[in-house]
Scaffold this motif. Structure first.
Motif, PDB file in Angstrom:
ATOM      1  N   GLY A   1      -5.411  17.081 -11.846  1.00 39.65           N
ATOM      2  CA  GLY A   1      -5.167  17.964 -10.715  1.00 39.65           C
ATOM      3  C   GLY A   1      -5.399  19.406 -11.120  1.00 39.65           C
TER       4      GLY A   1
ATOM      5  N   ASN B   1      -1.146   3.974 -14.523  1.00 42.11           N
ATOM      6  CA  ASN B   1      -0.363   4.463 -13.387  1.00 42.11           C
ATOM      7  C   ASN B   1      -1.198   5.288 -12.414  1.00 42.11           C
ATOM      8  OD1 ASN B   1       2.106   3.342 -14.147  1.00 42.11           O
ATOM      9  ND2 ASN B   1       2.511   5.046 -15.570  1.00 42.11           N
TER      10      ASN B   1
ATOM     11  N   THR C   1      -1.596   7.055  -2.148  1.00 37.79           N
ATOM     12  CA  THR C   1      -1.156   7.643  -3.414  1.00 37.79           C
ATOM     13  C   THR C   1      -0.070   8.693  -3.239  1.00 37.79           C
ATOM     14  OG1 THR C   1      -2.848   9.357  -3.251  1.00 37.79           O
ATOM     15  CG2 THR C   1      -3.471   7.330  -4.370  1.00 37.79           C
TER      16      THR C   1
ATOM     17  N   PHE D   1      -7.559  -8.406   6.126  1.00 43.00           N
ATOM     18  CA  PHE D   1      -6.704  -8.115   4.976  1.00 43.00           C
ATOM     19  C   PHE D   1      -6.585  -9.388   4.142  1.00 43.00           C
ATOM     20  CE2 PHE D   1      -2.503  -7.477   2.899  1.00 43.00           C
ATOM     21  CZ  PHE D   1      -2.807  -6.305   2.212  1.00 43.00           C
TER      22      PHE D   1
ATOM     23  N   THR E   1      -8.381   0.875  -2.942  1.00 38.76           N
ATOM     24  CA  THR E   1      -7.560   1.564  -3.932  1.00 38.76           C
ATOM     25  C   THR E   1      -7.944   1.051  -5.317  1.00 38.76           C
ATOM     26  OG1 THR E   1      -5.744   1.651  -2.343  1.00 38.76           O
ATOM     27  CG2 THR E   1      -5.188   2.133  -4.628  1.00 38.76           C
TER      28      THR E   1
ATOM     29  N   ASN F   1       0.825  -1.202   0.000  1.00 38.52           N
ATOM     30  CA  ASN F   1       0.000   0.000   0.000  1.00 38.52           C
ATOM     31  C   ASN F   1       0.866   1.261   0.000  1.00 38.52           C
ATOM     32  OD1 ASN F   1      -2.359   1.501   0.136  1.00 38.52           O
ATOM     33  ND2 ASN F   1      -2.360   1.510   2.373  1.00 38.52           N
TER      34      ASN F   1
ATOM     35  N   ASN G   1      -2.947  11.600   1.285  1.00 32.02           N
ATOM     36  CA  ASN G   1      -3.521  10.281   1.058  1.00 32.02           C
ATOM     37  C   ASN G   1      -2.343   9.300   1.051  1.00 32.02           C
ATOM     38  OD1 ASN G   1      -4.440   7.892  -0.050  1.00 32.02           O
ATOM     39  ND2 ASN G   1      -5.930   8.921  -1.349  1.00 32.02           N
TER      40      ASN G   1
ATOM     41  N   PRO H   1      -6.841  -1.874   1.370  1.00 34.80           N
ATOM     42  CA  PRO H   1      -5.828  -1.784   2.420  1.00 34.80           C
ATOM     43  C   PRO H   1      -6.391  -1.706   3.828  1.00 34.80           C
ATOM     44  CG  PRO H   1      -5.981   0.302   1.251  1.00 34.80           C
ATOM     45  CD  PRO H   1      -6.857  -0.670   0.521  1.00 34.80           C
TER      46      PRO H   1
ATOM     47  N   LEU I   1      -6.636  -3.025  -4.441  1.00 34.57           N
ATOM     48  CA  LEU I   1      -6.321  -3.377  -3.055  1.00 34.57           C
ATOM     49  C   LEU I   1      -7.398  -2.840  -2.114  1.00 34.57           C
ATOM     50  CD1 LEU I   1      -3.801  -4.714  -1.572  1.00 34.57           C
ATOM     51  CD2 LEU I   1      -3.083  -2.383  -1.039  1.00 34.57           C
TER      52      LEU I   1
ATOM     53  N   ARG J   1      -3.754   5.849  -9.503  1.00 32.22           N
ATOM     54  CA  ARG J   1      -4.307   5.127  -8.359  1.00 32.22           C
ATOM     55  C   ARG J   1      -5.099   6.108  -7.509  1.00 32.22           C
ATOM     56  NH1 ARG J   1      -0.247   2.863  -4.798  1.00 32.22           N
ATOM     57  NH2 ARG J   1      -1.034   0.750  -4.731  1.00 32.22           N
ATOM     58  N   LYS J   2      -6.323   5.733  -7.189  1.00 30.83           N
ATOM     59  CA  LYS J   2      -7.153   6.598  -6.352  1.00 30.83           C
ATOM     60  C   LYS J   2      -7.783   5.758  -5.248  1.00 30.83           C
ATOM     61  CE  LYS J   2      -6.581  10.221  -8.968  1.00 30.83           C
ATOM     62  NZ  LYS J   2      -5.631  11.244  -8.568  1.00 30.83           N
ATOM     63  N   SER J   3      -8.062   6.412  -4.136  1.00 34.68           N
ATOM     64  CA  SER J   3      -8.681   5.651  -3.054  1.00 34.68           C
ATOM     65  C   SER J   3     -10.063   6.187  -2.721  1.00 34.68           C
ATOM     66  CB  SER J   3      -7.780   5.654  -1.823  1.00 34.68           C
ATOM     67  OG  SER J   3      -7.534   6.959  -1.420  1.00 34.68           O
TER      68      SER J   3
END
Lengths: 465, 225
Positions: free
Chosen positions: B222, B184, A381, B37, B179, A259, A378, B144, B142, B186-188
């Motif tokens: 962004g 490439n 990330t 997990f 996640t 992670n 975060n 997490p 994932l 990755r966001k949660s």
């Protein structure tokens, strides 16, 4: 704190259902807290926190239980309850407990609990007067004084039996400047793993004046323009961005489970070659130091990134099992109410060869973040945003007018690729880091650095907002 | 030591130190938490905790002290510290001990039903919440953090003006963080829920919300881009 025989019996009970590792953590902490507002002491509290934490490993999984107080029957009951969460036929036998001696490198000369509270109030009053004297715009000064003396014992089924003492002292000064409807704040919070002698090594009044000066400068400043630009981050607490956006991703807590953007990248280039980053829990009397971590492992100086190459992580015992790595003495916890996990201690970017003057002179236009404020990250990330507590525009290689309201936005692993100048003036700043195992004292730090490009949140396209 | 006897001893010791009105706040709590997990119990924790704080008036200033060591050894420390802390105060606003109201409305803050939920049900719930998240969309890389927890607490306030009240409450909560990855990027996404009724938690619905939150952010630009 507790006798070896009793602890041994607890470990036997903890392993009786098939756990493969057991640990007992005993803590006895005395604390004092004083709050001054407007020169008056309006809150004073003191007390004692005593408790026992029990941890059992079942493969890569952990069971944690704790109880307050020193009632042996209650402690034994809690251990039994924790052990019931494991159900395995094969039993692990513990090793005989052997007392270890801690090599104490953090000498305490004046234990805070041996000093009258009135002496502590004198220090606060001096800081208050100094902050108020800076400018009539200072409308309020608040001061929080704290000290604590923590005695811990760690024993585990490998035979470890070790005790340590930690004494902390800190004062946080916050000044508010008011002008019309506008209010701005400045804050300074020096602290150390030290007794009251700490205040003989620093000028607390100068810290107070500094907090007030920042508040006054910012209340008189115009709004910062937004956009992409080079950002120069001052030494000391400027390191909070590295701590939050990169440091947490180098803790085994994140790495072991994949992670983290740094997981699986040992030996790879992850930062600009000018960047070397270190976590060092052995700096004498530093705020983030300890002789041993909260799992009883001696602390270390650990190179995390060397000339841009990822060299290591901060590892605790459980995540070390998952990663097939040894503990680096990084297992920390706020108190017995938390199971330990890998955490930073004194984490900083090492000094380089550039001078502050060169960095400013080589920047045609940008933002100089002299003081950092709060922010959020975060951890999955590395995306972050931080407010700038004290900022200045840089124009034509010179520090120009102060600007307020700036926010820095970016991604930790991208920002460290863009650090293209590193100064020679390393300094550390004290903070309290909150994470899975609670709030722990940590130093952040760096010399002055330049990030070649960062998104700056602000107002309008110029500084006249 | 019996709680009532301990409180009486603390008040008596406070009187010896010259404290006038005094009040004790006693808290006791229990908690349970399980973290999953990849289908396994990653972390399991239980706790029982108890603590007491004293506040006492000395020369019109209110000093505080506290301890989690509820035995005879704390009695003197509490009274002494409360007095010493009052002595350094220069607060101009006087803090007083409240003798209590004439009547109190009873509010139901404790669910016996929550007490009856078995540990097995709680663990199965957390496991299902995680598995539903992984099943929801192949972009979920994932999970997490996936946990269930609950706790109860009991508070007693007793003072030398005759007030003696107590209350108890309990609550359950769950938290899932996922996640999502695309190339490439990755966001949660996270969801946190709390309730005093375990059976209102729907693992599939909670997992879906967390996954939707993460997936919605994929491909975003962004500010300043």
């Amino acid at each position: 704190m507790q006798d070896k025989r009793f602890i041994g019996n607890l470990l036997d009970e903890a392993l009786s259902t098939g756990g493969d590792f057991a640990e007992i953590y005993v803590e006895d902490t005395e604390s004092t807290g004083l709050t001054m507002l407007g020169g008056k002491v309006y809150k004073a509290s003191a007390g004692r926190d005593y408790g026992v934490g029990i941890r059992i490993f079942n493969g890569y999984n952990a069971i944690y239980a704790y109880t307050c107080g020193n009632d042996k029957e209650e402690i034994a009951k809690t251990v039994k309850k924790a052990a019931q969460a494991v159900k395995k036929d094969s039993l692990t036998r513990r090793n005989e407990l052997k007392s270890e001696t801690v090599d104490n490198i953090h000498i305490i000369q004046i234990p805070p609990n041996q000093v009258e509270k009135s002496r502590k109030v004198q220090l606060m009053s001096a800081a208050h007067a100094a902050a108020k004297s800076v400018d009539p715009l200072i409308s309020q000064v608040s001061i929080n004084y704290s000290d604590s003396s923590k005695h811990i014992l760690v024993a585990n089924s490998t035979g470890k039996f070790v005790e340590d003492h930690r004494t902390y002292t800190r004062m946080y000064i916050s000044a508010v400047a008011s002008k019309g409807d506008e209010m701005q704040t400045g804050g300074e919070g020096p602290g150390a793993l030290s007794g009251l002698e700490f205040y003989d090594t620093i000028d607390i009044e100068e810290y107070a004046r500094q907090a007030a000066r920042v508040a006054v400068t910012m209340v008189n400043a115009k709004y910062c323009p937004g956009g992409r630009m080079p950002v120069i981050l001052a030494n000391g607490f400027g390191g909070v961005i590295f701590h939050e956006a990169c440091g947490h991703g180098l803790e085994a807590t994140s790495v072991a489970k994949g992670n983290s953007v740094f997981a699986g990248k040992l030996g790879q280039k992850v930062a600009n070659e000018k960047v070397t980053a270190i976590d060092d829990g052995t700096i004498p009397n530093a705020w983030g130091s300890t002789n041993i971590d909260d799992e009883g492992t001696p602390t270390q100086r650990r190179v995390l990134i060397e000339n841009g190459i990822l060299k290591g992580y901060m590892v605790d015992i459980l995540n070390g099992k998952r990663m097939n790595a040894e503990s680096t003495g990084s297992g920390r916890r706020q108190n017995f109410r938390y199971a330990p996990t890998s955490r930073m201690s004194n984490t900083y970017i090492a000094p380089g060869n550039d001078t502050f003057e060169d960095i400013i002179a080589n920047t045609e236009y940008g933002l100089y973040a002299a003081k950092m404020g709060g922010g959020s990250v975060n951890p999955s990330t590395g995306e972050f945003n931080f407010s700038v507590g004290e900022g200045y525009l840089i124009k034509n290689g010179k520090i120009a007018e102060p600007v307020r309201g700036a926010t820095l936005i970016g991604k930790g692993n991208e920002v460290i690729q863009r650090i293209d100048m590193v100064g020679d003036d390393l300094a550390l700043g004290q903070g309290v880091c909150g994470s899975a195992s609670g709030n722990v004292p940590t130093n952040v730090g760096q010399p002055v650095i330049r990030v070649s490009e960062l998104i700056v949140g602000g107002r309008n396209g110029d500084s006249n907002g | 030591m019996d709680k009532k006897a301990l409180m009486d001893k603390i008040f008596a010791k406070g009187k010896q130190y010259g404290l006038n009105d005094m009040e004790i706040y006693h808290g006791k709590d229990n908690s349970f938490r399980v973290k999953i997990f990849k289908g396994e119990i990653d972390n399991y924790s239980v706790s029982s905790s108890e603590g007491l704080s004293l506040r006492g008036d000395y020369n019109d200033q209110m000093g505080y002290s506290y301890t989690s060591m509820l035995d005879e050894s704390s009695v003197d420390m509490l009274a002494k510290n409360a007095k010493e802390n009052a002595q350094v105060l220069t607060n101009e606003d006087r803090e007083v001990i409240f003798e209590g109201s004439k009547e109190y409305k009873l509010k139901e803050t404790y669910s016996d039903k929550l007490d009856r939920v078995s540990e097995k049900e709680k663990i199965e719930f957390a496991k299902e919440m995680e598995s539903k998240a992984y099943e929801y969309d192949k972009r979920i890389e994932l999970v997490p953090y996936c946990s269930y927890g609950d706790g109860s607490d009991e508070v007693t306030i007793k003072n030398t003006k005759g007030l003696e009240l107590s209350s108890r409450s309990n609550l359950a909560y769950c938290y899932v963080s996922v996640t999502a990855a695309q190339g490439n990027d990755r966001k949660s996404g996270t969801v946190y829920r709390c309730s005093d009724d375990f059976y209102t938690f729907n693992p599939g619905e909670i997992a879906k919300e967390a996954c939707d939150n993460a997936i919605a952010l994929l491909g975003g630009q962004g500010s300043g881009d």
